[in-house]
Design an enzyme around this catalytic site. Structure first.
Site, PDB file in Angstrom:
ATOM      1  N   ARG A   1      -5.101   4.424  -5.323  1.00  0.00           N
ATOM      2  CA  ARG A   1      -6.113   3.772  -5.766  1.00  0.00           C
ATOM      3  C   ARG A   1      -7.053   3.437  -4.866  1.00  0.00           C
ATOM      4  O   ARG A   1      -6.841   3.165  -3.881  1.00  0.00           O
ATOM      5  CB  ARG A   1      -5.482   2.319  -6.498  1.00  0.00           C
ATOM      6  CG  ARG A   1      -4.725   2.439  -7.885  1.00  0.00           C
ATOM      7  CD  ARG A   1      -4.201   1.182  -8.297  1.00  0.00           C
ATOM      8  NE  ARG A   1      -3.512   0.335  -7.581  1.00  0.00           N
ATOM      9  CZ  ARG A   1      -3.790  -0.655  -6.692  1.00  0.00           C
ATOM     10  NH1 ARG A   1      -4.847  -1.009  -6.744  1.00  0.00           N
ATOM     11  NH2 ARG A   1      -3.056  -1.141  -5.877  1.00  0.00           N
TER      12      ARG A   1
ATOM     13  N   TYR B   1      -5.744  10.693  -9.132  1.00  0.00           N
ATOM     14  CA  TYR B   1      -4.559   9.764  -8.574  1.00  0.00           C
ATOM     15  C   TYR B   1      -3.978   8.817  -9.789  1.00  0.00           C
ATOM     16  O   TYR B   1      -5.138   8.101 -10.339  1.00  0.00           O
ATOM     17  CB  TYR B   1      -4.659   9.091  -7.361  1.00  0.00           C
ATOM     18  CG  TYR B   1      -3.481   8.484  -6.991  1.00  0.00           C
ATOM     19  CD1 TYR B   1      -2.198   9.087  -6.652  1.00  0.00           C
ATOM     20  CD2 TYR B   1      -3.640   6.886  -7.290  1.00  0.00           C
ATOM     21  CE1 TYR B   1      -1.194   8.022  -6.384  1.00  0.00           C
ATOM     22  CE2 TYR B   1      -2.217   6.287  -7.107  1.00  0.00           C
ATOM     23  CZ  TYR B   1      -1.261   6.967  -6.623  1.00  0.00           C
ATOM     24  OH  TYR B   1      -0.045   6.221  -6.336  1.00  0.00           O
TER      25      TYR B   1
ATOM     26  N   LYS C   1      -3.104   0.267 -14.955  1.00  0.00           N
ATOM     27  CA  LYS C   1      -3.678  -0.713 -14.229  1.00  0.00           C
ATOM     28  C   LYS C   1      -4.978  -1.207 -14.995  1.00  0.00           C
ATOM     29  O   LYS C   1      -5.273  -2.186 -15.147  1.00  0.00           O
ATOM     30  CB  LYS C   1      -3.856  -0.417 -12.866  1.00  0.00           C
ATOM     31  CG  LYS C   1      -2.621   0.111 -11.918  1.00  0.00           C
ATOM     32  CD  LYS C   1      -1.488  -1.186 -11.913  1.00  0.00           C
ATOM     33  CE  LYS C   1      -0.463  -0.689 -11.233  1.00  0.00           C
ATOM     34  NZ  LYS C   1       0.656  -1.783 -11.158  1.00  0.00           N
TER      35      LYS C   1
ATOM     36  N   HIS D   1       1.450  -8.738 -14.079  1.00  0.00           N
ATOM     37  CA  HIS D   1       2.073  -7.568 -13.199  1.00  0.00           C
ATOM     38  C   HIS D   1       3.236  -8.154 -13.164  1.00  0.00           C
ATOM     39  O   HIS D   1       3.603  -8.558 -11.728  1.00  0.00           O
ATOM     40  CB  HIS D   1       1.099  -7.716 -11.889  1.00  0.00           C
ATOM     41  CG  HIS D   1       1.458  -6.260 -11.109  1.00  0.00           C
ATOM     42  ND1 HIS D   1       1.057  -6.388  -9.805  1.00  0.00           N
ATOM     43  CD2 HIS D   1       1.938  -5.113 -11.456  1.00  0.00           C
ATOM     44  CE1 HIS D   1       1.371  -5.275  -9.302  1.00  0.00           C
ATOM     45  NE2 HIS D   1       1.776  -4.602 -10.061  1.00  0.00           N
TER      46      HIS D   1
ATOM     47  N   SER E   1       3.001  -5.549  -3.763  1.00  0.00           N
ATOM     48  CA  SER E   1       3.502  -4.353  -3.425  1.00  0.00           C
ATOM     49  C   SER E   1       4.233  -4.350  -2.364  1.00  0.00           C
ATOM     50  O   SER E   1       4.403  -5.354  -1.411  1.00  0.00           O
ATOM     51  CB  SER E   1       2.509  -3.198  -3.170  1.00  0.00           C
ATOM     52  OG  SER E   1       1.894  -3.594  -2.095  1.00  0.00           O
TER      53      SER E   1
ATOM     54  N   CYS F   1       7.774  -5.228  -2.228  1.00  0.00           N
ATOM     55  CA  CYS F   1       8.599  -6.132  -2.214  1.00  0.00           C
ATOM     56  C   CYS F   1       9.974  -5.691  -3.138  1.00  0.00           C
ATOM     57  O   CYS F   1      10.699  -6.300  -3.265  1.00  0.00           O
ATOM     58  CB  CYS F   1       8.072  -7.407  -2.885  1.00  0.00           C
ATOM     59  SG  CYS F   1       6.963  -8.601  -1.820  1.00  0.00           S
TER      60      CYS F   1
ATOM     61  N   ASP G   1       6.642  -2.817 -14.267  1.00  0.00           N
ATOM     62  CA  ASP G   1       5.581  -3.210 -13.668  1.00  0.00           C
ATOM     63  C   ASP G   1       4.639  -4.165 -14.468  1.00  0.00           C
ATOM     64  O   ASP G   1       4.105  -4.825 -13.783  1.00  0.00           O
ATOM     65  CB  ASP G   1       4.965  -1.808 -13.508  1.00  0.00           C
ATOM     66  CG  ASP G   1       3.701  -1.803 -12.638  1.00  0.00           C
ATOM     67  OD1 ASP G   1       3.779  -2.259 -11.496  1.00  0.00           O
ATOM     68  OD2 ASP G   1       2.437  -1.246 -12.903  1.00  0.00           O
TER      69      ASP G   1
ATOM     70  N   ARG H   1       4.927   9.519  -5.543  1.00  0.00           N
ATOM     71  CA  ARG H   1       5.257   8.854  -6.804  1.00  0.00           C
ATOM     72  C   ARG H   1       6.225   9.892  -7.676  1.00  0.00           C
ATOM     73  O   ARG H   1       6.195  11.118  -7.529  1.00  0.00           O
ATOM     74  CB  ARG H   1       3.992   8.635  -7.804  1.00  0.00           C
ATOM     75  CG  ARG H   1       3.062   7.553  -7.058  1.00  0.00           C
ATOM     76  CD  ARG H   1       3.541   6.115  -7.177  1.00  0.00           C
ATOM     77  NE  ARG H   1       3.060   5.228  -6.508  1.00  0.00           N
ATOM     78  CZ  ARG H   1       2.612   4.035  -6.694  1.00  0.00           C
ATOM     79  NH1 ARG H   1       3.295   3.370  -7.778  1.00  0.00           N
ATOM     80  NH2 ARG H   1       2.007   3.405  -6.076  1.00  0.00           N
TER      81      ARG H   1
HETATM   82  O1  TSX Z   1      13.744  -3.427  -2.889  1.00  0.00           O
HETATM   83  C1  TSX Z   1      14.298  -4.425  -2.078  1.00  0.00           C
HETATM   84  N1  TSX Z   1      15.214  -5.556  -2.484  1.00  0.00           N
HETATM   85  C2  TSX Z   1      15.014  -5.918  -4.005  1.00  0.00           C
HETATM   86  C3  TSX Z   1      16.400  -5.146  -4.602  1.00  0.00           C
HETATM   87  C4  TSX Z   1      16.873  -5.433  -5.502  1.00  0.00           C
HETATM   88  N2  TSX Z   1      14.303  -4.177  -0.771  1.00  0.00           N
HETATM   89  C5  TSX Z   1      13.444  -2.888  -0.323  1.00  0.00           C
HETATM   90  C6  TSX Z   1      12.149  -3.328   0.029  1.00  0.00           C
HETATM   91  C7  TSX Z   1      11.353  -2.280   0.155  1.00  0.00           C
HETATM   92  C8  TSX Z   1      10.456  -1.846  -1.136  1.00  0.00           C
HETATM   93  C9  TSX Z   1      14.848  -5.002   0.117  1.00  0.00           C
HETATM   94  N3  TSX Z   1      14.877  -4.970   1.508  1.00  0.00           N
HETATM   95  C10 TSX Z   1      15.221  -6.322  -0.234  1.00  0.00           C
HETATM   96  C11 TSX Z   1      15.614  -6.331  -1.805  1.00  0.00           C
HETATM   97  O2  TSX Z   1      16.420  -7.320  -1.973  1.00  0.00           O
HETATM   98  N4  TSX Z   1      15.858  -6.934   0.843  1.00  0.00           N
HETATM   99  C12 TSX Z   1      15.440  -6.275   1.829  1.00  0.00           C
HETATM  100  C13 TSX Z   1      15.697  -6.362   3.358  1.00  0.00           C
HETATM  101  C14 TSX Z   1      17.046  -5.862   3.845  1.00  0.00           C
HETATM  102  C15 TSX Z   1      16.863  -4.475   4.236  1.00  0.00           C
HETATM  103  C16 TSX Z   1      18.053  -4.034   4.845  1.00  0.00           C
HETATM  104  C17 TSX Z   1      19.070  -4.746   4.528  1.00  0.00           C
HETATM  105  C18 TSX Z   1      19.203  -6.168   4.231  1.00  0.00           C
HETATM  106  C19 TSX Z   1      17.966  -6.469   3.835  1.00  0.00           C
HETATM  107  N5  TSX Z   1      20.452  -4.123   5.157  1.00  0.00           N
HETATM  108  C20 TSX Z   1      21.205  -4.766   5.696  1.00  0.00           C
HETATM  109  O3  TSX Z   1      21.698  -6.067   5.659  1.00  0.00           O
HETATM  110  C21 TSX Z   1      22.471  -3.671   6.195  1.00  0.00           C
HETATM  111 MN    MN Z   2       2.496  -2.431  -9.649  1.00  0.00          MN
END
Ligand code: TSX
Ligand code: MN
Length: 644
Positions: A104, A253, A262, A282, A304, A306, A329, A424
């Site tokens: 975007r 894109y 969006k 959102h 984004s 998360c 989304d 994507r």
């Molecule tokens: O999506 C994530 N979530 C929500 C899942 C339902 N991610 C990935 C974010 C990038 C898009 C996460 N990353 C989440 C999470 O709840 N938590 C984390 C941080 C994290 C990463 C790796 C570990 C733990 C926490 N691994 C171990 O503890 C082994």
């Molecule tokens: Mn979105």
């Protein structure tokens, strides 16, 4: 006289049985390659005629969304080289874009209203606003006049009738998109509901007018890379909320070109929602069934990176819990006559970030795109599969890949990223193994909890609950998250993304907050509870304090028990936090709960003041006073807190 066929190279079945052409005074005859112009409602015929006159396509193709139509377009794109079949899966394709057209373009995205302050708030003098870009309609017309006249020369114009939300649902809205990109048509077919039924439902009612062009009239002036026509130097995405119109130029894109997403379902829809008394947000929507069988629905808004799609499709680790996804989304929400907040997913597919998606992080997404899917800017394996960062453990080492930039190497060899960070997958939501049986319920699903969140390495507890609806709106207005996407931001900056709507606001953010605050003003409405979560808190060594992913069900379980009124929370300056022991931590191993839930006085004093400063700078006099009042209360509570 004989009627024998004098042209044996033309077969009977190839004969055109319907001839249609549009005759316009200023343009002349324009062939209708497919569909019947007269079957479209009059208002659409006028719109399409205007588009022909403006952009001068070589023909018009009226889409019906059928499988046969998709196959015809796919065949064309394969021949041209825009799409590569991924032979490992059924009916799935890889698309590599021009490397300059991969995301975007926020800086070229504008909302146009006669009154600037309808669109953007009054910012502090000398401050650059980050809550949307405004351009006056007259100035925008000059920009559009430089781009659109004749921009489809030599190209087919596809006319796409689509519904955002189930066709005919009282919560749905209709759009018509014209585009000269057949990649866009294929993706729109996955992400929206394209059907001739839309014409019937539409009748003489209002529709959102969506005009999209890649900005590459023939003969092309620019070297076309990867058979992906675009015009990056002149990208422009203009929204006219009053006219319910979107004009997008120069980019193919997704976020710039699939105008139902969006542009329509968030920016234009937020304005329609303001006018009609509902909410376009959102947010993901999921149904959670605890072991007692009493299902409840949550919505959640995150900036984004998360893991919103991951959360929407979580595989819960606690036994007896079921999660089913309604949307990943966007949520359109409206109070019904009984005063329940009902949500629909206006989309029909998932357009998710591929890198990082794997059988560990999101098996349900993986299962959703095993067929009938389009992958954009990912790598291709020698055996006709997809590959991206995060699939290291699922694709054999040594496998030859061709990266998104067409470079070949063996997996395990060093090299630049195989996929673009914003690569994507696009797939039908119906293919998700945990798609909710009610995901297309025309009445929507009842929302019990609204969850905000962010990537907050320091200071912010795992979960807290707003003290009131108004307090929840304040929490949403103060959402921030650590920026991870762009390498330039690796300084780990915490960026504001209020309501996770910063790039998607359709009107003045202060007025939007007031719209939220107005929701309870209709008597009899049952308000959902509002929460904030943070899966990303780290200890001093940088290690995550919370395992996240499927274990998040423990937090959601606490949230749902709060919605049922369980006495498992204590008040704090930032809201209600879990009573010690009230979140099920069984079988988790060691969790540093003290650190996970602590609220460091000086962290929060700084944070509260910084949030107030942000709103003063960015929303100014448009900020509803109650928001400042609640922030002042919070600040005072931390001032009063003993040092520790
Ligand atoms: O999506 C994530 N979530 C929500 C899942 C339902 N991610 C990935 C974010 C990038 C898009 C996460 N990353 C989440 C999470 O709840 N938590 C984390 C941080 C994290 C990463 C790796 C570990 C733990 C926490 N691994 C171990 O503890 C082994
Ligand atoms: Mn979105």
């Amino acid at each position: 006289m004989t009627t024998a066929n004098m042209y044996p190279d033309i077969k009977e079945e190839d004969l055109v049985t319907e001839v249609h052409e549009i005759v316009l005074q200023k343009v002349g005859h324009v062939p209708v390659a497919k569909g019947d112009f007269m079957k479209m409602p009059k208002s659409v015929r006028i719109f399409v005629s205007h588009c022909i006159q403006l952009m001068k396509p070589r023909g018009v193709y009226i889409c019906d969304g059928s499988e046969a139509e998709a196959q015809e377009i796919i065949h064309k794109l394969e021949e041209r080289g825009t799409l590569t079949r991924l032979t490992k899966y059924k009916n799935s394709y890889l698309c590599r874009t021009d490397p300059e057209d991969v995301a975007r373009v926020e800086s070229k995205t504008f909302i146009c209203t006669p009154d600037k302050y309808e669109t953007v708030p009054h910012v502090r003098e000398g401050v650059a606003g980050i809550l949307g870009h405004w351009m006056g309609p007259d100035q925008m017309q000059v920009e559009l006049n430089d781009r659109f006249p004749g921009c489809m020369a030599g190209r087919m114009m596809y006319v796409i009738p689509f519904s955002m939300g189930p066709i005919g649902s009282p919560l749905s809205k209709i759009g018509v998109q014209v585009t000269d990109s057949n990649y866009v048509l294929l993706c729109m077919r996955l992400m929206t509901r394209i059907s001739p039924k839309v014409w019937e439902v539409l009748g003489d009612k209002e529709f959102v007018k969506c005009i999209h062009s890649v900005g590459c009239p023939r003969p092309v002036q620019r070297v076309v890379k990867n058979h992906w026509p675009c015009n990056p130097e002149n990208v422009l995405i203009a929204h006219f909320p009053h006219e319910r119109k979107i004009k997008s130029y120069g980019s193919g894109y997704g976020g710039n070109s699939l105008l139902g997403k969006k542009c329509f379902a968030l920016r234009i829809a937020s304005v329609i929602a303001r006018d009609e008394g509902w909410m376009a947000e959102h947010m993901l929507i999921s149904g959670i069934t605890p072991p007692n069988g009493e299902e409840m629905f949550i919505t959640a808004a995150f900036p984004s990176a998360c893991g919103k799609t991951n959360l929407a499709m979580t595989t819960p680790t606690l036994p007896g819990y079921k999660v089913q996804v309604v949307g990943d989304d966007i949520a359109w929400m409206r109070f019904n006559k009984k005063g329940e907040l009902r949500a629909i997913n206006p989309e029909a597919g998932f357009f998710g970030v591929a890198p990082g998606t794997n059988m560990q992080t999101n098996p349900n997404a993986m299962m959703s795109f095993q067929e009938n899917s389009i992958f954009t800017n990912v790598a291709e394996t020698a055996d006709g599969g997809y590959y991206w960062e995060g699939l290291e453990d699922e694709v054999p080492k040594g496998m030859a890949i061709k990266t998104w930039l067409n470079e070949t190497r063996a997996l395990g060899q060093p090299g630049p990223p195989a996929s673009h960070p914003n690569a994507r997958f696009t797939c039908p939501a119906s293919q998700c193994p945990i798609i909710h049986p009610r995901w297309e319920d025309p009445e929507g699903v009842p929302v019990s909890a609204i969850i905000f969140g962010g990537r907050r390495p320091k200071g912010v507890p795992l979960v807290f609950e707003a003290k009131s609806w108004e307090h929840g709106v304040m929490i949403g207005a103060c959402v921030k998250s650590e920026a991870t996407a762009a390498a330039e931001f690796k300084g780990k900056k915490i960026m504001h993304d209020p309501m996770a709507m910063r790039p998607f606001m359709g009107y003045n953010f202060g007025h939007y907050l007031q719209h939220w605050l107005d929701m309870p003003k209709v008597p009899g409405r049952k308000l959902p509870k509002i929460f904030h979560v943070n899966w990303f808190r780290t200890d001093e060594s940088g290690k995550f304090l919370w395992p996240g992913f499927g274990e998040n069900i423990r937090v959601i379980d606490w949230i749902l028990r709060r919605c049922k009124g369980e006495d498992i929370a204590v008040e704090s300056p930032i809201g209600f936090i879990p009573k010690p022991g009230s979140i099920n931590m069984e079988g988790l191993g060691k969790i540093n709960e003290k650190e996970l839930f602590s609220m460091p006085k000086h962290y929060w004093l700084d944070d509260t003041r910084e949030s107030r400063r942000f709103l003063e700078d960015q929303v100014g006099v448009d900020t509803p006073p109650i928001i400042f009042k609640l922030l002042e209360d919070q600040e005072a509570a931390f001032v009063a807190m003993p040092d520790n």
